[in-house]
Design an enzyme around this catalytic site. Structure first.
Site, PDB file in Angstrom:
ATOM      1  N   ALA A  99      -4.835  -2.815   2.788  1.00 19.49           N
ATOM      2  CA  ALA A  99      -5.820  -2.153   1.983  1.00 19.49           C
ATOM      3  C   ALA A  99      -5.457  -0.653   1.636  1.00 19.49           C
ATOM      4  O   ALA A  99      -4.704  -0.030   2.327  1.00 19.49           O
ATOM      5  CB  ALA A  99      -7.180  -2.385   2.696  1.00 19.49           C
ATOM      6  N   GLY A 128      -3.955  -6.141   4.741  1.00 20.29           N
ATOM      7  CA  GLY A 128      -4.519  -6.770   3.530  1.00 20.29           C
ATOM      8  C   GLY A 128      -3.570  -7.270   2.780  1.00 20.29           C
ATOM      9  O   GLY A 128      -3.881  -8.315   2.032  1.00 20.29           O
ATOM     10  N   GLU A 162      -2.491 -10.494   4.367  1.00 18.52           N
ATOM     11  CA  GLU A 162      -3.841 -11.422   4.213  1.00 18.52           C
ATOM     12  C   GLU A 162      -4.149 -12.004   2.837  1.00 18.52           C
ATOM     13  O   GLU A 162      -4.254 -13.204   2.608  1.00 18.52           O
ATOM     14  CB  GLU A 162      -4.943 -10.728   4.456  1.00 18.52           C
ATOM     15  CG  GLU A 162      -5.366 -10.054   6.074  1.00 18.52           C
ATOM     16  CD  GLU A 162      -6.303  -9.298   6.421  1.00 18.52           C
ATOM     17  OE1 GLU A 162      -6.461  -8.115   5.707  1.00 18.52           O
ATOM     18  OE2 GLU A 162      -7.279 -10.028   6.972  1.00 18.52           O
ATOM     19  N   GLU A 209      -3.568  -3.631  11.468  1.00 15.23           N
ATOM     20  CA  GLU A 209      -4.843  -2.965  11.463  1.00 15.23           C
ATOM     21  C   GLU A 209      -5.282  -2.395  12.825  1.00 15.23           C
ATOM     22  O   GLU A 209      -5.874  -1.327  12.830  1.00 15.23           O
ATOM     23  CB  GLU A 209      -5.900  -3.910  11.137  1.00 15.23           C
ATOM     24  CG  GLU A 209      -5.850  -4.237   9.617  1.00 15.23           C
ATOM     25  CD  GLU A 209      -4.725  -5.488   9.319  1.00 15.23           C
ATOM     26  OE1 GLU A 209      -4.299  -5.719   9.944  1.00 15.23           O
ATOM     27  OE2 GLU A 209      -5.093  -5.850   8.150  1.00 15.23           O
TER      28      GLU A 209
HETATM   29  C1  3H9 Z   1      -6.053  -3.131   5.952  1.00 11.46           C
HETATM   30  O1  3H9 Z   1      -5.378  -3.579   5.390  1.00 11.46           O
HETATM   31  C2  3H9 Z   1      -7.635  -3.671   6.166  1.00 11.46           C
HETATM   32  C3  3H9 Z   1      -7.883  -5.137   5.882  1.00 11.46           C
HETATM   33  O2  3H9 Z   1      -7.584  -6.100   6.927  1.00 11.46           O
HETATM   34  C4  3H9 Z   1      -8.996  -5.477   5.353  1.00 11.46           C
HETATM   35  C5  3H9 Z   1      -9.825  -4.761   4.209  1.00 11.46           C
HETATM   36  C6  3H9 Z   1     -11.050  -5.225   3.864  1.00 11.46           C
HETATM   37  N1  3H9 Z   1      -3.354   3.107   2.069  1.00 11.46           N
HETATM   38  O3  3H9 Z   1       4.313   5.899   5.812  1.00 11.46           O
HETATM   39  P1  3H9 Z   1       4.858   6.611   4.527  1.00 11.46           P
HETATM   40  C7  3H9 Z   1       0.626   6.505   1.891  1.00 11.46           C
HETATM   41  S1  3H9 Z   1      -6.010  -1.681   6.731  1.00 11.46           S
HETATM   42  C8  3H9 Z   1      -3.370   4.396   1.639  1.00 11.46           C
HETATM   43  O4  3H9 Z   1       5.456   7.995   4.473  1.00 11.46           O
HETATM   44  P2  3H9 Z   1       7.037   4.577   4.586  1.00 11.46           P
HETATM   45  C9  3H9 Z   1       1.117   7.136   3.178  1.00 11.46           C
HETATM   46  O5  3H9 Z   1      -0.101   7.935   3.367  1.00 11.46           O
HETATM   47  C10 3H9 Z   1      -4.150  -1.219   6.367  1.00 11.46           C
HETATM   48  N2  3H9 Z   1      -2.242   4.846   1.672  1.00 11.46           N
HETATM   49  O6  3H9 Z   1       5.938   5.572   3.959  1.00 11.46           O
HETATM   50  C11 3H9 Z   1       2.210   8.072   2.392  1.00 11.46           C
HETATM   51  O7  3H9 Z   1       1.355   8.991   1.587  1.00 11.46           O
HETATM   52  P3  3H9 Z   1       2.031  10.560   1.321  1.00 11.46           P
HETATM   53  C12 3H9 Z   1      -3.102  -2.060   6.883  1.00 11.46           C
HETATM   54  C13 3H9 Z   1      -1.041   4.518   2.208  1.00 11.46           C
HETATM   55  O8  3H9 Z   1       8.193   4.064   3.792  1.00 11.46           O
HETATM   56  C14 3H9 Z   1       2.917   7.285   1.470  1.00 11.46           C
HETATM   57  O9  3H9 Z   1       1.902   6.128   1.290  1.00 11.46           O
HETATM   58  N3  3H9 Z   1      -1.907  -1.450   6.718  1.00 11.46           N
HETATM   59  C15 3H9 Z   1      -1.259   3.460   2.903  1.00 11.46           C
HETATM   60  O10 3H9 Z   1       7.713   5.457   6.130  1.00 11.46           O
HETATM   61  C16 3H9 Z   1       4.027   6.738   2.050  1.00 11.46           C
HETATM   62  O11 3H9 Z   1       3.746   6.123   3.547  1.00 11.46           O
HETATM   63  C17 3H9 Z   1      -1.129  -0.526   7.265  1.00 11.46           C
HETATM   64  O12 3H9 Z   1      -1.842   0.004   8.399  1.00 11.46           O
HETATM   65  C18 3H9 Z   1      -2.460   2.627   2.819  1.00 11.46           C
HETATM   66  N4  3H9 Z   1      -2.493   1.439   3.234  1.00 11.46           N
HETATM   67  O13 3H9 Z   1       6.204   3.470   5.383  1.00 11.46           O
HETATM   68  C19 3H9 Z   1       0.132  -0.072   6.631  1.00 11.46           C
HETATM   69  N5  3H9 Z   1       0.151   2.989   3.708  1.00 11.46           N
HETATM   70  O14 3H9 Z   1       3.289  10.459   0.712  1.00 11.46           O
HETATM   71  C20 3H9 Z   1       0.377   1.547   6.880  1.00 11.46           C
HETATM   72  C21 3H9 Z   1       0.827   4.160   3.029  1.00 11.46           C
HETATM   73  O15 3H9 Z   1       1.021  11.117   0.318  1.00 11.46           O
HETATM   74  N6  3H9 Z   1       1.433   1.951   6.097  1.00 11.46           N
HETATM   75  N7  3H9 Z   1       0.047   4.880   2.459  1.00 11.46           N
HETATM   76  O16 3H9 Z   1       2.249  10.964   2.451  1.00 11.46           O
HETATM   77  C22 3H9 Z   1       2.605   1.917   6.925  1.00 11.46           C
HETATM   78  O17 3H9 Z   1       2.700   1.404   8.056  1.00 11.46           O
HETATM   79  C23 3H9 Z   1       3.753   2.515   6.271  1.00 11.46           C
HETATM   80  O18 3H9 Z   1       3.135   3.568   5.219  1.00 11.46           O
HETATM   81  C24 3H9 Z   1       4.878   1.678   5.519  1.00 11.46           C
HETATM   82  C25 3H9 Z   1       5.876   2.667   4.525  1.00 11.46           C
HETATM   83  C26 3H9 Z   1       5.391   0.827   6.581  1.00 11.46           C
HETATM   84  C27 3H9 Z   1       3.972   0.695   4.323  1.00 11.46           C
END
Ligand code: 3H9
Length: 697
Positions: free
Chosen positions: A63, A104, A107, A127
């Site tokens: 999400a 998400g 999901e 999450e």
């Molecule tokens: C969820 O899904 C809830 C659902 O179950 C239910 C909903 C109803 N959203 O980490 P990076 C940004 S909760 C917005 O440096 P990498 C991040 O801030 C979510 N922004 O890259 C950064 O911005 P900036 C569950 C996001 O290659 C840029 O993207 N998912 C999100 O080292 C690059 O990120 C997670 O918890 C997001 N979801 O790693 C996954 N994700 O460049 C969270 C990233 O401005 N994300 N950004 O600083 C990660 O673990 C890592 O970002 C990922 C990439 C592995 C994907």
């Protein structure tokens, strides 16, 4: 069709491609056109199957976290609505997963009938790391694919698994042999050809049936998964939701999952953990380092000193793939250092986290020397020698003479003036502080100390290398103790006086444990060794009535079986000692201090509020660029509870006005400088400001 969603046709297969850089988060502007594209594919008689693929570096990574707490998060179509639509499609839907399918994103893939993954892909429901649970069916669908025991382990840990593990567990149906999208289209065509039935995950009950008959195996898995929840609500909620998936019908379990999700997303713990997620990424953006700056190449690393710190630092670099040369004064010191390194890797092997081959490979990446000239080809040299300016200057003088031009010279000092160290070389622009935390091969925090003359590309190189070795780097300025130890000094300043005035070590430690710290300051002192602080005080001509008396009596902490507490043979459990209580009373009498009852609130006000105050001074002096950098330092290096978001985030929740009022009260009463409110803190309290709303310096 939109900027974010495009639809192409391959025969009877509609290929829906999502493109929402950088990580294809499920923002509202993506959900809306995706919902429409799915409806159109459903209603188009010529479409017999659907593939959902992503452009860019990854499949959907969750999400959109930035939407949480805003109306967009709930705006229709919500993610659960999208999943319900997908699951109701009368034609097979296939998710084509590359990069990471997280939260998400996974999901949404679980709501498809099938999943095909690239061989380098990873899938997971992280999450919980944001203080949440999967809120779009993850807790009810994943158990139906992998069984509730494995599902609870994955959801409570939040750790992703790779494609082959996902195939084995049943999360994905196939791994692409060639081009992912082409293989997913072929997979969809084959499913269309074999005519189904295309059973949605919601209707697959075989993997949860055994737990329905007997929950004991599942409960054992819950116990194991939630062993260390450290006062956090989300891991327990995750386990509850998976249990609901077993014990309740699908729709009821889904409804309860949503309720739990809404509760958590609005709670302070999740807000704190989301703050830390973005704070960690913000910390990588350093004022004064422009986009044009390029990091220097680092191929070979030198470490001076094979003691506890030097050995741990060297292991960190070797673990990150770098060849490392360790320099010591003598072969005996090198032998001792390498024996410890070998022992540490041996522990990992015995725990099963490292194979014998991997250990041998890592040991093979080390070289040893007693000759400075052997460091001449290193691109980065870090000294971890005795914490004394004279010794450091001598080492840097020698390094200056042998290091190649452009090599980065780093000091692991935890307190000393990096500018003074840099001035002992003819190349201060190449000098930086790299303050690792003990044990350096385990602790994630790295304070990168920016000297007056440190070049921007040196800073950028330090940040890049730090991330490569799995550290969380934060750039800080030069001052005594930098961010972490300087604030620790403020947190500890009142410890002795609180004891003298009537508190006991166990009362203070309990206040800290209840707050969520892994341990209180006195148990921590016993663990680290009280003699360290004692020697330090002596060298600075300082005293501490109780700490000094304990050390004079040979009570150095756990290693001598007694310190502030008693320890039984072979045990690390602190036992309150009446002898210590007597000693404290004696010292109070000697000083004419009247002992009284000290409340838990007073302990918090006299330990944590000065720490916040010092954090504000650090911001005033621009030692830290932003409050969130301080939060990253404390949650990664000092055990500040993540559910409270770090000291500056916590200060906001506590109320800056209240903190200033109480600091003023204690300042008026004691006249001590630690309580004198920082001008910035006062100003913010007056203006109704907050640290989390404050931009970078
Ligand atoms: C969820 O899904 C809830 C659902 O179950 C239910 C909903 C109803 N959203 O980490 P990076 C940004 S909760 C917005 O440096 P990498 C991040 O801030 C979510 N922004 O890259 C950064 O911005 P900036 C569950 C996001 O290659 C840029 O993207 N998912 C999100 O080292 C690059 O990120 C997670 O918890 C997001 N979801 O790693 C996954 N994700 O460049 C969270 C990233 O401005 N994300 N950004 O600083 C990660 O673990 C890592 O970002 C990922 C990439 C592995 C994907």
């Amino acid at each position: 069709m939109s900027d974010y969603v495009t639809v192409a046709r391959d025969g009877a297969i509609a290929v829906i491609t999502l493109d929402n850089p950088p990580v294809n988060a499920l923002s509202h502007h993506l959900r809306e056109p995706l919902f429409k594209a799915l409806e159109a594919a459903r209603d188009d008689a010529a479409v017999e199957g659907i593939v959902i693929a992503c452009a860019g570096r990854t499949f959907i990574s969750g999400a959109d976290i930035t939407e949480f707490g805003t109306p967009k998060a709930l705006a229709s179509p919500s993610l659960p609505e999208l999943c319900a639509l997908l699951e109701s499609l009368p034609k097979p839907a296939v998710a084509a997963i590359h990069g990471t399918a997280l939260g998400g994103g996974l999901e949404l893939a679980l709501a498809c009938h099938y999943r095909v993954a690239d061989k380098g892909a990873k899938v997971g429901l992280p999450e919980v790391k944001l203080g949440l649970l999967p809120g779009a069916g993850g807790t009810v669908r994943l158990p139906r694919l992998v069984g509730p025991e494995k599902a609870v382990a994955m959801i409570v840990s939040g750790n992703p698994i790779n494609a082959s593990a996902a195939l084995e567990a049943g999360v994905v149906d196939a791994i692409a042999a060639g081009d992912l999208t082409a293989d997913a289209i072929a997979f969809a065509k084959a499913r269309v050809a074999d005519g189904g039935p295309h059973v949605p995950v919601r209707d697959r009950d075989d993997k949860i049936a055994p737990a329905r008959a007997d929950l004991s195996g599942f409960e054992a898995a819950v116990k194991e998964a939630t062993r260390k929840t450290r006062g956090l609500e989300a891991p327990l909620a995750c386990a509850t939701a998976v249990r609901n998936a077993v014990t309740l019908p699908f729709d009821e379990a889904l409804k309860k999952e949503r309720e739990l999700f809404i509760g958590l997303v609005n709670g302070v713990q999740s807000r704190a953990q989301r703050h830390l997620f973005f704070a960690e990424r913000e910390a990588a953006k350093v004022p004064g380092v422009s986009k044009e700056v390029q990091p220097r190449a680092v191929k070979k690393v030198g470490v001076i000193g094979a003691g506890t710190m030097g050995g741990g630092i060297a292991m960190s670099f070797v673990n990150g793939g770098y060849p490392v040369t360790i320099l010591e004064m003598s072969d005996e010191a090198l032998d001792r250092g390498f024996a410890t390194i070998d022992k540490n890797y041996g522990i990992s092997v015995s725990r099963g986290s490292l194979s014998e081959e991997a250990k041998a490979e890592r040991m093979g990446r080390f070289s040893r020397t007693t000759n400075y000239a052997d460091l001449a080809d290193c691109d980065l040299i870090i000294e971890a020698v005795f914490e004394e300016m004279g010794v450091k200057k001598e080492v840097f003088g020698r390094l200056d003479a042998i290091a190649k031009p452009g090599a980065i010279l780093a000091s692991n000092t935890s307190y000393l003036d990096v500018d003074e160290i840099a001035a002992s070389t003819g190349r201060p622009q190449d000098v930086v502080g790299l303050h690792f935390f003990s044990p350096a091969n385990v602790m994630r925090l790295l304070e990168i100390v920016r000297g007056d003359k440190t070049a921007p590309d040196v800073l950028l190189t330090a940040l890049t290398v730090a991330r490569k070795i799995g550290k969380v780097p934060v750039v800080v300025g030069v001052c005594h103790g930098f961010v972490g130890n300087r604030m620790l000094g403020a947190r500890s300043a009142e410890g002795e006086d609180l004891l003298l005035e009537g508190a006991s070590p166990e009362q203070i430690d309990k206040v800290f444990a209840d707050f969520g710290w892994p341990m209180g300051p006195f148990a921590m002192g016993d663990l680290a060794g009280l003699d360290i602080g004692w020697r330090n005080r002596k060298s600075l001509g300082k005293t501490a009535a109780i700490g000094d008396a304990l050390c004079e009596a040979g009570r150095f902490g756990q290693k001598t079986g007694k310190g502030f507490y008693l320890y039984e043979q072979g045990s690390r459990k602190p036992i309150p000692d009446p002898e210590v209580a007597k000693l404290i009373e004696e010292k109070a009498r000697e000083r004419g201090v009247n002992r009284r009852d000290i409340s838990d609130d007073e302990i918090t006000e006299r330990t944590l509020y000065p720490m916040i105050n010092e954090g504000a001074r650090i911001l005033e002096e621009k030692i830290a660029a932003r409050p969130s950098d301080i939060d990253i330092v404390w949650t990664n290096g000092y055990g500040f509870p993540i559910g409270k978001g770090g000291p500056m985030f916590w200060a906001d929740t506590e109320g800056l006005r209240k903190i200033v009022e109480r600091l003023e009260y204690w300042h008026g009463k004691t006249g001590k400088d630690v309580f004198k409110p920082a001008a910035l803190l006062k100003q913010m309290a007056e203006d109704g400001g907050s640290f989390s709303g404050r931009p970078a310096a």
